[in-house]
Scaffold this motif. Structure first.
Motif, short mmCIF file in Angstrom:
data_model
loop_
_atom_site.label_atom_id
_atom_site.label_comp_id
_atom_site.label_asym_id
_atom_site.label_seq_id
_atom_site.Cartn_x
_atom_site.Cartn_y
_atom_site.Cartn_z
N ASN A 237 34.34 83.49 -19.02
CA ASN A 237 33.33 84.50 -18.72
C ASN A 237 33.90 85.58 -17.79
OD1 ASN A 237 30.82 85.66 -18.85
ND2 ASN A 237 29.91 84.38 -17.26
N VAL A 238 34.56 85.17 -16.69
CA VAL A 238 35.12 86.11 -15.72
C VAL A 238 36.58 85.75 -15.43
CG1 VAL A 238 35.02 86.98 -13.34
CG2 VAL A 238 32.90 86.56 -14.61
N TRP A 239 37.46 86.73 -15.59
CA TRP A 239 38.87 86.59 -15.22
C TRP A 239 39.08 87.28 -13.88
CZ3 TRP A 239 42.57 83.83 -17.82
CH2 TRP A 239 42.27 83.42 -19.13
N LEU A 240 39.55 86.52 -12.89
CA LEU A 240 39.74 87.05 -11.55
C LEU A 240 41.23 86.98 -11.19
CD1 LEU A 240 37.53 88.01 -9.45
CD2 LEU A 240 38.02 85.89 -8.23
N HIS A 241 41.81 88.12 -10.83
CA HIS A 241 43.25 88.17 -10.55
C HIS A 241 43.54 88.78 -9.19
CE1 HIS A 241 43.29 87.86 -15.01
NE2 HIS A 241 44.32 87.07 -14.74
N GLY A 242 44.39 88.12 -8.44
CA GLY A 242 44.82 88.62 -7.14
C GLY A 242 46.08 89.44 -7.26
N GLU A 243 46.18 90.50 -6.45
CA GLU A 243 47.34 91.38 -6.49
C GLU A 243 48.55 90.73 -5.81
OE1 GLU A 243 49.12 93.75 -7.28
OE2 GLU A 243 47.90 95.12 -8.44
N HIS A 244 49.70 91.41 -5.98
CA HIS A 244 50.96 90.91 -5.46
C HIS A 244 50.98 90.90 -3.93
CE1 HIS A 244 53.07 90.64 -9.23
NE2 HIS A 244 52.78 91.89 -9.54
N THR B 278 42.62 90.20 5.85
CA THR B 278 42.56 91.60 6.30
C THR B 278 42.70 92.60 5.16
OG1 THR B 278 44.95 91.71 6.74
CG2 THR B 278 43.52 90.93 8.53
N VAL B 279 43.03 92.13 3.95
CA VAL B 279 43.21 93.04 2.81
C VAL B 279 42.47 92.45 1.61
CG1 VAL B 279 44.87 94.07 1.22
CG2 VAL B 279 45.45 93.84 3.64
N ARG B 280 41.80 93.27 0.84
CA ARG B 280 41.05 92.78 -0.32
C ARG B 280 42.00 92.21 -1.36
NH1 ARG B 280 35.43 96.00 -1.21
NH2 ARG B 280 35.12 94.16 -2.51
N TYR B 281 41.53 91.20 -2.08
CA TYR B 281 42.38 90.46 -2.99
C TYR B 281 42.94 91.32 -4.12
CZ TYR B 281 38.75 90.20 -6.63
OH TYR B 281 37.84 90.50 -7.61
N ARG B 282 42.26 92.43 -4.47
CA ARG B 282 42.74 93.29 -5.55
C ARG B 282 43.66 94.41 -5.05
NH1 ARG B 282 39.31 96.31 -8.43
NH2 ARG B 282 37.40 96.02 -7.20
N THR B 283 44.06 94.32 -3.78
CA THR B 283 44.97 95.29 -3.18
C THR B 283 46.27 94.60 -2.80
OG1 THR B 283 43.10 96.53 -2.27
CG2 THR B 283 45.28 96.94 -1.30
N ARG B 284 47.38 95.26 -3.05
CA ARG B 284 48.66 94.69 -2.64
C ARG B 284 48.69 94.52 -1.12
NH1 ARG B 284 53.82 97.05 -6.02
NH2 ARG B 284 53.20 96.23 -8.07
N LEU B 285 49.25 93.41 -0.69
CA LEU B 285 49.40 93.14 0.74
C LEU B 285 50.88 93.12 1.06
CD1 LEU B 285 48.56 92.22 3.56
CD2 LEU B 285 48.34 89.89 2.68
N MET C 231 36.44 90.30 1.95
CA MET C 231 36.77 89.50 3.12
C MET C 231 37.19 90.36 4.31
SD MET C 231 35.86 86.82 1.68
CE MET C 231 36.05 85.73 3.09
N PRO C 232 37.88 91.51 4.12
CA PRO C 232 38.17 92.35 5.29
C PRO C 232 36.90 92.84 5.97
CG PRO C 232 39.56 92.99 3.43
CD PRO C 232 38.55 92.02 2.91
N GLY C 233 35.89 93.20 5.17
CA GLY C 233 34.62 93.61 5.74
C GLY C 233 33.94 92.47 6.48
#
Length: 732
Positions: free
Chosen positions: A264-271, A308-315, A370-372
């Protein structure tokens, strides 16, 4: 209402369960042939926060995380017949099964250290091969797969929706993305392996209707997900590098076999980047939980950093940012420590607390902001709420944050005899006997305790590992943290510079031989300890306490060769800088001859091991005793310090040492300086352990990568070469 970004639809959607109050969630787990690095763990943290958020809102989550232990890591490796589990087993003298069990256990421990909730099921691929075989048989029966020579392939052309997850639908793009050698047995180059026939010497193999072999990379997850969660899943998580081809393959297999939407939902974390580049073992930046702990840092500081960084943003992971996260986590724990010492209050602040809870859950439910949520935690901690209300809220929030704050009382417990010393110190302060009180504080500090004086009195806690480690070594995390002394006047004849990273015997030999032949000259020996973990650091500290000529700068991790050498350049004070590799041993006076060589102002670089080239592609050592050359090798690389201002520093994009010496030599040549070699200098090269410990494949890859970096800058400067200059002089 939980909202999530669905990779399949490419938009944020309101999350709806397939079955009321139950969420079936699958996470692509580790391939157990080595430690999971921090980039892997970031992806698992994303799944953990998602699960915690749903459970906190009353949803029952059934979480499955597979363990790949069948002996291959990536599809392209499978296609080439490579097997990292087997290779690691052979190197360590163990069976593949022993290796898999060991690293699976390490993985479980690492997840526990960052407080990731254990999945409800950890199916091992090796224990579900029969399920995979049955699924492959079903795909053949339905016309989605075919067998050739003991191999079974999925026919991409039979599944028109292939590419809907990644958007990679054109044939040429598919081929480019697969990056694998062509398989002549495939009907279509885009087709991927479901079952691979085993070569005769293969250790890990299983029987099948097509002969002994092993499963493809994608079929494992499809079969195990269906076995534990059914034919349809609510959520499937992973890293963005899994989207294609792995998750694309899973969709094709599962929807082809079962005839319905797979997930139903594909969730992917950035590098997760490290120092701005992708994590890789060969680059020396593939950090693990053990690497964090070796610096005295709490693994939960990494969890805090990922918050401190959203999962869809590179950290971009750096040790500087990790240290900042460690300090912030410690401040948060100290708040808990403070609030726990306050008496409980009545519930007259329930309404205010509920507003804070609502705001927190709203942020978490907004695609895991999560940063918010973390920012709101700090906002709440500074609010006018009474301390006990803040404590209740924070511990409630921590069910989702997962920072293990409820264990602060246990962490901060001290023995009664230490408490008595604290009380004695408080009495001394009351009597204005401040010197005696300060001496007692110093004693407690040495015994590993922190004393804090507050308006309500003094309190004490044990030092955390981080605070103890900082007391032993003051470390840096980047060359940018080191001040430059380039504009200062020369303080002596020579700066001998060494970059050390493990191999303590080599470091000892290099340092001691260099110091032994330095008598009679004004010399400083400057060593950058580049993240050593084998005792080198403590030996250098002891040696520096015995010999004032030795100065050590400690890095908390491997900075990269260019950055480490730049630290030496920035901190050097000798008129002549001599960079020595730890594989080199000094057998006599090199300083006198170098002084003579640099008496000519046109000479920019000198050393014993020169290189010449006619075409910038093939470099060789000249036969002459003393000769002008195109480059000096890094074993012993000397230059006048004053030239750094005009020539510049090393390029820090060279994380590995190979060809960095060529690049820096050409920086001198570009400025018109000559490079001279004198093979008679009394130094000898020993085994270069860093190089020799690499596989031939890694050696080739790293050399090629750095050579391309060198060639990109200098390919059009053949006019700088000695050979072309001689031709030009002859023609005149």
């Amino acid at each position: 209402m939980l909202k999530l970004y669905n990779t399949l639809s490419r938009r944020i959607e309101k999350f709806a369960l397939l079955e009321p109050e139950v969420c079936r969630m699958y996470t692509c787990g580790p391939t157990v042939y080595r430690h999971a690095h921090l980039g892997n763990l970031r992806s698992y943290l994303m799944a953990d926060w998602l699960r915690r958020a749903m459970e906190h809102q009353g949803v029952r989550v059934v979480h499955v995380k597979n363990i790949t232990d069948v002996g291959h890591m990536r599809q392209e490796m499978l296609e080439r017949g490579e097997d990292k589990v087997v290779a690691t087993a052979l190197a360590e003298g163990k069976t593949p099964q022993e290796i898999a069990r060991h690293y699976a256990e390490v993985f479980f421990n690492d997840e526990a250290k960052v407080n990731i909730l254990p999945a409800h099921h950890f199916p091992k691929a090796s224990e579900h091969v029969e399920d995979m075989v049955r699924m492959v048989e079903l795909l053949i029966e339905l016309g989605y797969a075919y067998e050739v020579g003991g191999n079974v392939y999925f026919a991409v052309s039979k599944f028109p929706e292939y590419g809907k997850l990644s958007g990679n639908i054109e044939g040429s793009e598919l081929l480019e993305a697969l990056r694998m050698e062509s398989d002549p047995l495939k009907k279509d180059p885009r087709d991927f392996t479901l079952w691979k026939g085993a070569e005769p010497a293969r250790v890990l193999k299983w029987p099948s209707p097509w002969g002994d072999g092993f499963p493809g990379w994608h079929i494992e997850c499809s079969a195990m997900a269906a076995g534990y969660l059914g034919e349809q899943l609510d959520i499937h998580t992973g890293g963005v590098d899994n989207i294609f081809p792995h998750h694309e393959g899973e969709i094709a297999q599962s929807e082809g076999a079962f005839g319905k939407r797979f997930v139903n939902v594909w969730l992917h974390g950035e590098h997760l980047l490290a120092d701005g580049v992708k994590m890789a073992k060969s680059a020396g930046n593939s950090y693990t939980i053990a690497d964090i702990q070796s610096q005295g840092i709490d693994p939960l500081a990494f969890r805090y950093l990922c918050l401190t960084v959203r999962y869809r943003t590179r950290l971009n992971f750096t040790f500087s940012s990790l240290k900042a996260a460690q300090k912030a986590l410690l401040r948060l724990k100290n708040r808990v420590w403070e609030w726990m010492s306050l008496p409980p209050l009545k519930d007259e602040h329930e309404e205010a607390e509920e507003i804070w809870r609502s705001r927190f859950l709203q942020l978490v439910s907004d695609d895991l902001n999560m940063p918010g949520a973390l920012a709101l935690v700090w906002e709440m901690s500074r609010s006018t709420l009474p301390g006990y209300s803040k404590l209740r809220l924070l511990l409630d929030f921590d069910h989702i944050l997962g920072l293990d704050l409820q264990n602060v009382p246990q962490e901060y417990q001290v023995p009664q005899d230490i408490v008595s010393l604290t009380e004695e110190r408080a009495l001394l302060r009351e009597r204005r006997m401040y010197e005696e009180a300060d001496n007692l504080r110093i004693r407690l500090d040495r015994e590993g305790y922190i004393v804090e004086d507050t308006p309500s009195g003094s309190r004490i806690r044990p030092k955390v590992a981080w605070e103890k480690h900082e007391g032993d070594f003051k470390t840096i995390s980047s060359s940018k943290e080191v001040s430059s002394r380039i504009d200062e006047s020369d303080k002596g004849d020579f700066t001998l510079g060494i970059v050390a990273c493990n191999y303590i015997q080599d470091v000892q030999r290099c340092v001691e031989s260099a110091l032994n032949w330095s008598h009679g000259y004004s010399v400083e020996l400057l060593v950058v300890d580049n993240g050593s973990t084998d005792g080198t650091r403590r030996w250098l500290k002891e040696k520096a306490s015995q010999d004032t000529r030795l100065r050590v700068i400690y890095a908390d991790h491997i900075l990269g060769e260019g950055a480490a050498k730049n630290i030496i350049l920035k901190q050097s004070t000798g008129r002549i800088v001599v960079l020595l590799d730890t594989s080199v041993e000094t057998l006599g006076d090199i300083m006198g001859p170098l002084k003579v060589m640099f008496s000519e102002s046109i000479v920019g670089v000198a050393g014993p091991f020169g290189l010449r080239t006619e075409d910038l592609r093939h470099f060789h050592e000249p036969i002459q005793e003393t000769a002008e050359v195109d480059a000096i090798q890094a074993y012993c690389f000397a230059f006048r310090r004053e030239l750094i201002k005009s020539v510049g520093f090393f390029r820090e994009s060279f994380r590995f040492y190979r060809n960095l010496d060529l690049d820096y030599s050409f920086q001198f040549k570009e400025k018109g300086y000559r490079i001279v070699s004198n093979p008679g200098l009394p130094v000898v090269r020993h085994e270069h352990r860093l190089w020799d410990t690499l596989s031939q494949e890694e050696q080739q890859r790293l050399s090629t990568k750095n050579y391309r970096r060198f060639l990109d800058k200098w390919r059009n400067r053949s006019d700088l070469l000695i050979a072309n200059q001689l031709k030009s002089e002859t023609s005149r």
